[in-house]
Scaffold this active site. Structure first.
Site, short mmCIF file in Angstrom:
data_model
loop_
_atom_site.label_atom_id
_atom_site.label_comp_id
_atom_site.label_asym_id
_atom_site.label_seq_id
_atom_site.Cartn_x
_atom_site.Cartn_y
_atom_site.Cartn_z
CD GLU A 172 -4.08 -6.57 -1.92
OE1 GLU A 172 -4.74 -5.66 -1.35
OE2 GLU A 172 -3.45 -6.40 -2.97
CG ASP B 2 -5.52 -3.61 -7.60
OD1 ASP B 2 -6.08 -2.78 -6.86
OD2 ASP B 2 -4.62 -4.37 -7.20
CD GLN C 262 -3.85 1.60 0.92
OE1 GLN C 262 -4.11 1.82 -0.26
NE2 GLN C 262 -3.50 0.41 1.37
CD1 TRP D 168 0.99 -1.02 -3.39
CD2 TRP D 168 -0.14 0.72 -4.21
NE1 TRP D 168 0.55 -0.27 -2.33
CE2 TRP D 168 -0.15 0.80 -2.80
CE3 TRP D 168 -0.79 1.72 -4.93
CZ2 TRP D 168 -0.79 1.83 -2.12
CZ3 TRP D 168 -1.42 2.74 -4.25
CH2 TRP D 168 -1.42 2.79 -2.86
CG HIS E 27 -10.39 -3.67 -6.95
ND1 HIS E 27 -10.91 -4.05 -5.72
CD2 HIS E 27 -9.20 -3.10 -6.69
CE1 HIS E 27 -10.06 -3.70 -4.77
NE2 HIS E 27 -9.00 -3.13 -5.33
CG HIS F 153 -8.73 -3.57 -0.59
ND1 HIS F 153 -9.70 -2.70 -1.01
CD2 HIS F 153 -7.68 -3.45 -1.46
CE1 HIS F 153 -9.26 -2.06 -2.09
NE2 HIS F 153 -8.05 -2.50 -2.39
CG HIS G 33 -6.72 1.22 -5.72
ND1 HIS G 33 -7.09 1.44 -4.42
CD2 HIS G 33 -6.76 -0.12 -5.90
CE1 HIS G 33 -7.31 0.28 -3.81
NE2 HIS G 33 -7.11 -0.69 -4.70
#
Ligand code: FE2
Length: 418
Positions: A211, A307, A150, A313, A55, A208, A57
């Site tokens: 979460e 991730d 997203q 983030w 996973h 996802h 991004h």
């Protein structure tokens, strides 16, 4: 071209030689002889099949601080910052940043990555950039691309169609984010739509899912049910699943059996979730992790992802799956004697199951000759020291090599080992 790795220590403690010929393992045993082969003596270091990042991004990696920093560090401000940056991204920019992270990953023994491309909004540079990357780096690293909406698919006109457009462009997996839709009803609709699209286009699913810290976020059970109804066991992954950290015991135990029977995979992403979940709680604060230990005990396949790497983030990170496994070990209480090597399996062979690449993965004769040799003798030492990956081998060729640093104190060596 032949390559012989001598004295490699496997996770079960045995010591073996591995011979690669023509990109594949041709012999694995002891005291192998191979005239003319290039030889590497692993000297008892641990060797496993490659690390697998389930996973990542990649489209957002290396954008931290652009167009502004995430001052609060929260998930929601991160989504806002990303939303501001997204329209300006180009396919080439996405490609180059993602390629750099693939280089970091391979250098650290990760040869399989499932990436997420944001497909919400009008700019399709993210999915185009990652699809081009996937094809260009295939010899070095196997990359799968998930079309990830997203912003959800029902909040803005056209996003549902954009998800389907990305599937037609050739992504490997259909993604989703049901807990982010405005209502639970729309979240349910989204899950069903994702399964319908995956069925229609013969794709895998990676959503996802839940979460959030909200114990009432329960789309995971819906995903499991749809996995059974569509006969997609093994081809469906639920990522993050942090609400599970707030589920009470009775519901949890019901859910565990249901997940096992459905054949769904769960992916834990420790970096961002260790900082985001529980953040709004007063003390005592929840950890906000999927129940990794309990899921494994129940027979559910669990694996791990980085991730986030230097993105809106999470401004830290260096795409190391050993660090991810080590952090997840701490947050999920996986410190038992047998649990520590199991964490390394979550970062390797269990990840291969999640990606569905078992046919081309593993230290077995006939399989592609991919290998990572750690500068440490066993899983405990790997997860304690996060040592360099001494050699990384892809298809029978050494593609990365690290010379370990040497520390001295007052002229005497310090090894960080007893
Ligand atoms: Fe994610």
């Amino acid at each position: 071209m032949s390559l012989l790795i001598r004295n490699a220590r496997l996770l079960d403690g045995s010591l073996v030689d591995l011979l690669a010929d023509d990109h594949r393992w041709t012999r694995i045993g002891t005291d192998l002889a191979a005239d003319g082969a290039t030889e590497i003596d692993a000297e008892g270091r641990l060797a496993t099949a490659p690390l697998v990042d389930c996973h990542l991004h990649l489209d957002a990696s290396l954008t931290a601080g652009k167009p502004r920093w995430n001052e609060s560090g929260t998930l929601l401000e991160g989504i806002d910052v990303w939303g501001e940056l997204k329209p300006s991204l180009t396919e080439q920019d996405v490609y180059e940043r993602a390629r750099e992270i693939v280089r970091w990953s391979v250098a650290q023994g990760t040869l399989f990555i499932r990436a997420h491309a944001d497909v919400s909004g009008e700019n399709d540079a993210m999915v185009r950039g990652l699809l081009r990357l996937r094809d260009d780096v295939a010899e070095l690293c196997t990359v799968q691309v998930t079309a990830f909406p997203q912003d959800g698919i029902f909040q803005r006109d056209g996003d549902e169609q954009r998800l389907e457009h990305a599937i037609r462009l050739g992504v490997d997996c259909v993604g989703g984010i049901p807990h982010y839709e405005p209502t639970s009803e729309l979240g349910l609709l989204e899950v069903h739509r994702v399964f319908d699209l995956a069925k229609q286009y013969s794709r895998r699913i990676d959503v996802h899912c839940d979460e959030t810290d909200d114990p009432n976020s329960r789309f995971l059970e819906v995903m499991a049910d749809d996995t059974v109804k569509h006969a997609m066991a093994g081809r469906v992954t639920a990522s993050h699943c942090t609400a599970m950290g707030s589920y009470e015991p009775y519901y949890s135990s019901k859910l565990h059996g249901f997940l096992r029977r459905s054949g769904i995979n769960v992916v834990v992403n420790p970096f961002a979730n260790s900082l985001i979940q529980g953040r709004l709680d007063a003390y005592p604060k929840r950890r906000g992790f999927a129940q990794l230990k309990e899921l494994l005990a129940a027979g559910v396949n669990v694996s791990l992802g980085n991730d986030v790497v230097m993105d809106p983030w999470y401004s830290l990170g260096r795409a190391d799956m050993v660090e991810a496994a080590s952090l997840a070990l701490h947050f999920t209480y996986m410190s038992g004697r047998e649990e520590i090597p199991e964490m390394l399996r979550c970062a390797t062979e269990r990840g291969a199951r999640t990606l569905g690449v078992e046919d081309e993965y593993g230290l077995e004769e006939g399989k592609p000759a991919d290998l990572v040799v750690y500068d440490a003798p066993n899983a405990l030492e790997v997860l304690r020291l996060h040592p360099p990956r001494r050699w990384v081998i892809r298809r029978g060729r050494v593609v990365a090599e690290t010379t370990p640093a040497r520390t001295t104190l007052l002229g005497e060596p310090v090894t960080f080992s007893p």
